[in-house]
Design a protein around this motif. Structure first.
Motif, mmCIF file in Angstrom:
data_model
loop_
_atom_site.group_PDB
_atom_site.id
_atom_site.type_symbol
_atom_site.label_atom_id
_atom_site.label_comp_id
_atom_site.label_asym_id
_atom_site.label_seq_id
_atom_site.Cartn_x
_atom_site.Cartn_y
_atom_site.Cartn_z
ATOM 1 N N TYR A 27 0.830 -1.208 0.000
ATOM 2 C CA TYR A 27 0.000 0.000 0.000
ATOM 3 C C TYR A 27 0.868 1.264 0.000
ATOM 4 C CZ TYR A 27 -3.268 -3.662 1.249
ATOM 5 O OH TYR A 27 -3.994 -4.827 1.237
ATOM 6 N N GLU A 28 1.912 1.205 0.808
ATOM 7 C CA GLU A 28 2.826 2.351 0.903
ATOM 8 C C GLU A 28 3.455 2.664 -0.460
ATOM 9 O OE1 GLU A 28 5.977 1.456 3.668
ATOM 10 O OE2 GLU A 28 7.196 3.165 3.045
ATOM 11 N N TYR A 29 3.867 1.614 -1.171
ATOM 12 C CA TYR A 29 4.571 1.836 -2.443
ATOM 13 C C TYR A 29 3.633 2.192 -3.594
ATOM 14 C CZ TYR A 29 9.485 1.040 -1.301
ATOM 15 O OH TYR A 29 10.776 1.186 -0.824
ATOM 16 N N LEU A 30 2.359 1.861 -3.500
ATOM 17 C CA LEU A 30 1.414 2.328 -4.530
ATOM 18 C C LEU A 30 1.449 3.853 -4.569
ATOM 19 C CD1 LEU A 30 -1.766 0.099 -3.927
ATOM 20 C CD2 LEU A 30 -0.232 -0.001 -5.904
ATOM 21 N N LEU A 31 1.263 4.441 -3.384
ATOM 22 C CA LEU A 31 1.244 5.903 -3.310
ATOM 23 C C LEU A 31 2.607 6.488 -3.669
ATOM 24 C CD1 LEU A 31 -0.327 8.514 -2.403
ATOM 25 C CD2 LEU A 31 0.884 8.242 -0.225
ATOM 26 N N LYS A 32 3.660 5.890 -3.125
ATOM 27 C CA LYS A 32 4.979 6.507 -3.287
ATOM 28 C C LYS A 32 5.506 6.413 -4.728
ATOM 29 C CE LYS A 32 6.472 6.437 1.526
ATOM 30 N NZ LYS A 32 7.426 5.882 2.531
ATOM 31 N N GLN A 33 5.152 5.341 -5.415
ATOM 32 C CA GLN A 33 5.557 5.277 -6.829
ATOM 33 C C GLN A 33 4.843 6.353 -7.633
ATOM 34 O OE1 GLN A 33 5.873 1.104 -8.625
ATOM 35 N NE2 GLN A 33 4.900 0.692 -6.661
ATOM 36 N N TRP A 34 3.570 6.530 -7.326
ATOM 37 C CA TRP A 34 2.784 7.556 -8.025
ATOM 38 C C TRP A 34 3.428 8.935 -7.799
ATOM 39 C CZ3 TRP A 34 -0.608 11.340 -5.676
ATOM 40 C CH2 TRP A 34 -1.389 12.053 -6.599
ATOM 41 N N ILE A 35 3.871 9.184 -6.567
ATOM 42 C CA ILE A 35 4.519 10.470 -6.275
ATOM 43 C C ILE A 35 5.891 10.535 -6.946
ATOM 44 C CG2 ILE A 35 5.507 11.906 -4.435
ATOM 45 C CD1 ILE A 35 3.250 10.814 -2.594
ATOM 46 N N GLN A 36 6.656 9.463 -6.824
ATOM 47 C CA GLN A 36 8.003 9.441 -7.417
ATOM 48 C C GLN A 36 7.950 9.763 -8.912
ATOM 49 O OE1 GLN A 36 9.732 5.552 -8.212
ATOM 50 N NE2 GLN A 36 11.754 6.234 -7.496
ATOM 51 N N GLY A 37 6.971 9.195 -9.597
ATOM 52 C CA GLY A 37 6.874 9.355 -11.048
ATOM 53 C C GLY A 37 6.171 10.626 -11.487
ATOM 54 N N GLY A 38 5.954 11.539 -10.584
ATOM 55 C CA GLY A 38 5.351 12.818 -10.969
ATOM 56 C C GLY A 38 3.839 12.766 -11.070
ATOM 57 N N GLU A 39 3.215 11.860 -10.315
ATOM 58 C CA GLU A 39 1.744 11.782 -10.204
ATOM 59 C C GLU A 39 1.065 11.541 -11.555
ATOM 60 O OE1 GLU A 39 0.699 15.423 -7.839
ATOM 61 O OE2 GLU A 39 2.867 15.346 -7.576
ATOM 62 N N SER B 167 -10.620 -9.802 13.050
ATOM 63 C CA SER B 167 -9.776 -9.994 14.233
ATOM 64 C C SER B 167 -9.217 -8.634 14.660
ATOM 65 C CB SER B 167 -8.621 -10.949 13.897
ATOM 66 O OG SER B 167 -7.606 -10.819 14.860
ATOM 67 N N PRO B 168 -9.339 -8.282 15.947
ATOM 68 C CA PRO B 168 -8.856 -6.968 16.397
ATOM 69 C C PRO B 168 -7.345 -6.946 16.635
ATOM 70 C CG PRO B 168 -9.862 -8.113 18.227
ATOM 71 C CD PRO B 168 -9.974 -9.040 17.044
ATOM 72 N N LYS B 169 -6.612 -7.620 15.806
ATOM 73 C CA LYS B 169 -5.146 -7.709 15.932
ATOM 74 C C LYS B 169 -4.500 -6.647 15.040
ATOM 75 C CE LYS B 169 -1.481 -10.895 14.350
ATOM 76 N NZ LYS B 169 -1.174 -10.438 12.987
ATOM 77 N N MET B 170 -3.599 -5.909 15.608
ATOM 78 C CA MET B 170 -2.915 -4.878 14.815
ATOM 79 C C MET B 170 -1.419 -4.974 15.056
ATOM 80 S SD MET B 170 -3.712 -0.798 14.700
ATOM 81 C CE MET B 170 -2.452 0.437 14.415
ATOM 82 N N ASP B 171 -0.681 -5.260 13.985
ATOM 83 C CA ASP B 171 0.789 -5.256 14.077
ATOM 84 C C ASP B 171 1.278 -3.822 14.250
ATOM 85 O OD1 ASP B 171 0.572 -7.921 13.438
ATOM 86 O OD2 ASP B 171 1.451 -7.733 11.423
ATOM 87 N N HIS B 172 2.370 -3.668 14.963
ATOM 88 C CA HIS B 172 2.970 -2.334 15.016
ATOM 89 C C HIS B 172 3.345 -1.860 13.621
ATOM 90 C CE1 HIS B 172 6.057 0.775 15.398
ATOM 91 N NE2 HIS B 172 5.411 1.113 16.497
ATOM 92 N N LEU B 173 3.637 -2.779 12.724
ATOM 93 C CA LEU B 173 3.972 -2.423 11.338
ATOM 94 C C LEU B 173 2.912 -1.531 10.694
ATOM 95 C CD1 LEU B 173 5.220 -5.874 9.951
ATOM 96 C CD2 LEU B 173 6.590 -3.781 10.091
ATOM 97 N N VAL B 174 1.635 -1.722 11.119
ATOM 98 C CA VAL B 174 0.531 -0.955 10.521
ATOM 99 C C VAL B 174 0.692 0.550 10.786
ATOM 100 C CG1 VAL B 174 -1.989 -0.691 10.441
ATOM 101 C CG2 VAL B 174 -0.996 -2.947 10.787
ATOM 102 N N CYS B 175 1.516 0.879 11.746
ATOM 103 C CA CYS B 175 1.680 2.290 12.103
ATOM 104 C C CYS B 175 2.420 3.096 11.034
ATOM 105 C CB CYS B 175 2.329 2.415 13.477
ATOM 106 S SG CYS B 175 1.192 1.907 14.777
ATOM 107 N N PHE B 176 2.802 2.451 9.937
ATOM 108 C CA PHE B 176 3.286 3.234 8.786
ATOM 109 C C PHE B 176 2.109 3.997 8.174
ATOM 110 C CE2 PHE B 176 1.448 1.739 4.813
ATOM 111 C CZ PHE B 176 0.824 0.559 5.218
#
Ligand code: DMJ
Length: 636
Positions: free
Chosen positions: A403-415, A456-465
């Protein structure tokens, strides 16, 4: 012709005889007699004159007219009509020297201290002597509008305003100085932490992957000096020149990728390739670009699969690749979070093969069946290119940075790459629809997981990105409700720290949703460790950059202090811990992860810096290991 008694003249004869006594009785009798002697016209004229004098006296009395007018204003304000009052003001202002309405406005504005100061000064100025009145008149002359006294008053008020502005500026300067001093002291604390981490690494793990600070030794994963490479751009950004110089020396003389060693494609891409590219951009030193090209080309065999979905592991010496021993699957997050780095490598080398390989993966994932509302499963098969183990959806481990890289690639490539943006927007809606819930008792918004239709109400700390990524998207014009969600989620991530006995987050939290719950977060025994991971600090950094809300810096400061309290090893370095719930014995794991230097400390530093140009988010995009890469100029 009028009768004699009504002739239009007044004749007052005050004395009837030459005898004069001044007794009260005589005076009363005498006055009354005189009054009776007057004609009706004379009496009327006298009464009229007295009435006129009385009215003029009232009209020229500021106190009385003030009371009266205020009463009328109040009345008219109440019913919303003011024409008479407006006329009255205009009519009288030149006579009364009544302050214009600004005076009331000044009184209303500002905090009580300011108001008191203003009132005191006004009183003082009303007691000023001639010299000061002259000054006021001079101001009136300079001031304008015909030099009327009323302007003189305005001049005085302007002086008051200037004085108040000066005081406000003084206060602002003091505030700025205090805030600069606070920021500098926090920045220095981060620099000191990095020096301390570096000291342990240098003394006990030099040139190896990871420091084991308790046993004063090292651990090897790829055997490529992982911590040293991950820390390069952090040292550069923090201005640790000496440490950077010795690290560069090692890269120049010792670092070789010509080794018979298996590396994980994802981990070596985000830490090594990303770290080298970033350091090249920050320093302009071609050494780092040459090393980046070397490792980049050695990782390419991973893409030689039937599906073109890469294997997880590559032998960078032999040029062979393979999946893990137990499966032919790769992790979705891993194969979709190497794009920023390989795309940049193509741009720098002019060789499109890197970009083509990673964009083929994105194209396939974009077209694959098996997503739920834009959410992806965690595994993908390298033979047939299909999702496997379908039905489980998480923003945590094995899916997070997709999910993070979907957005960031779009930004990297000039939207411009709309499919990436579409997938990102769809996924955020998928999160909202399927994974967002509120905890009990505090109502914290958290991101759980979905497994075959069961939440499931489980949340990894990783989700905090996620709060940071949502905020970044909002900064780039995506819907404002992304920012609102980011604010809610960063609060939750902070609470994952604050509600623990050590003030440090567990790796995984379970949120309570039962009405009877007395605490929001439960932690299973196996999830009580803390690896000094960066995600919350990373999101705090984005949130502070975009909102300038100091609470995010304060939260980060608390977290840094707790790292120093529970994870710092006196002889050098920091360690992961096993138990965030036991301050008496957090149980050190004897391992300092490379991302503690590469990411966590870097994001702390950027969080505490008030300089938005320090790695501007309009010029750089951070890879998932916190290595900043340039956003491409529009033409490319
Ligand atoms: C880091 O290597 C990266 O942040 C990655 O995206 C996730 N795992 C670690 C830190 O948690």
């Amino acid at each position: 012709m009028l009768p004699p008694s009504r002739r239009d003249f007044v004749s007052l004869t005050l004395s009837e005889s030459g005898s004069y006594t001044n007794s009260k009785q005589w005076r009363r009798q005498s006055c009354w007699r005189k009054w009776k002697q007057l004609s009706r016209l004379q009496r009327s004229l006298i009464l009229f004159t007295l009435m006129l004098l009385l009215v003029c006296g009232i009209a020229t009395s500021p106190t009385l007219i003030g009371h009266w007018r205020d009463g009328v204003v109040a009345e008219n304000e109440n019913d919303g009509k003011q024409p008479f009052v407006v006329n009255l003001k205009n009519e009288y202002k030149s006579i009364l020297h009544e302050p214009p309405s600004e005076k009331k406005d000044y009184r209303r504005r500002g905090p009580p201290v300011f108001q008191n100061r203003f009132q005191t000064k006004t009183n003082v100025s009303s007691l000023l002597g001639v010299e000061n009145q002259e000054l006021d008149l001079k101001n009136a002359d300079k001031g304008s509008e015909g030099g009327k006294p009323i302007i003189s008053w305005r001049g005085a008020v302007i002086e008051e305003e200037q004085a108040s502005d000066t005081d406000t500026k003084d206060t602002e300067i003091q505030d700025d100085a205090a805030s600069l001093a606070l920021a500098e002291s926090r920045l220095e604390t981060v620099r000191e932490a990095l020096r301390h981490a570096w000291k342990g690494y240098k003394n006990f793990a030099w040139g190896h992957d990871e420091l084991k600070p308790i046993s004063k030794s090292y651990g090897e994963w790829f055997g490529l000096g992982l911590t040293l490479i991950d820390a390069l751009d952090t040292m550069w950004i923090l201005g640790l020149k000496e440490e950077f110089a010795e690290a560069r020396e090692w890269v120049a003389k010792e670092l070789s990728f010509d080794k018979n060693v298996d590396v994980n494609l994802f981990e070596s891409t985000i830490r090594i390739l990303g770290g080298l590219l970033s350091t090249y951009h920050l320093t302009g030193d071609s050494l780092f670009l040459e090393k980046a090209k070397d490792i980049g080309s050695r990782l390419m065999p991973a893409f030689t699969t039937a599906s073109k979905i890469p294997y997880s592991d590559v032998n960078i010496g032999k040029g062979t690749a393979h999946p893990p021993q137990w499966t032919s699957d790769s992790t979705v997050a891993e194969v979709t979070s190497i794009q920023l780095e390989f795309r940049e490598l193509s741009r720098l080398t002019g060789d499109p093969k890197y970009k083509l390989a990673v964009m083929e993966v994105m194209k396939q994932v974009h077209n694959l069946d098996g997503k739920q509302d834009g959410l992806v499963p965690m595994f993908i098969n390298t033979n047939n290119g299909l999702f496997t183990h379908q039905g489980t959806y998480t923003l945590g481990a094995r899916a997070d940075s997709y999910y993070e890289y979907l957005l960031k690639q779009w930004i990297q490539g000039g939207e411009t790459e709309n499919e990436l943006l579409d997938d990102y927007l769809l996924a955020v809606e998928g999160v909202k629809k399927n994974l967002l819930k509120k905890s009990t008792p505090s109502g914290l918004t958290f991101v759980g997981e979905l497994s075959h239709g069961h939440f499931s109400p489980k949340m990894d700390h990783l989700v905090c990105f996620l709060p940071g990524t949502l905020a970044l998207g909002a900064h780039y014009g995506l819907p404002a409700d992304h920012m609102e969600l980011a604010k809610q989620l960063i609060e939750t991530c902070y609470q994952m720290y604050a509600q623990m006995e050590t003030g440090l987050s567990p790796e995984i939290a379970h949120f309570n949703m039962h009405e009877s719950s007395t605490q929001d977060v439960d932690v299973k025994i196996a999830d009580r460790h803390n690896l000094q991971v960066p995600e919350t600090v990373e999101s705090l950094f984005y949130m502070y950059r975009f909102t300038k809300d100091k609470k995010y810096q304060q939260w980060g400061w608390e977290i840094l202090q707790n790292f120093n309290k529970y994870t710092r090893v006196p002889t050098g370095g920091y360690t992961s811990i096993n138990n965030v719930r036991d301050p008496a014995n957090p149980n050190p794991r004897d391992k300092m992860e490379s991302f503690f230097l590469g990411e966590t400390l870097k994001y702390f530093y950027l969080l505490f810096s008030n300089d938005s140009d320090l790695i501007s988010l309009d010029k750089y995009i951070f890879n998932t290991e916190a290595h900043p890469l340039p956003i491409w100029p529009q033409a490319e």
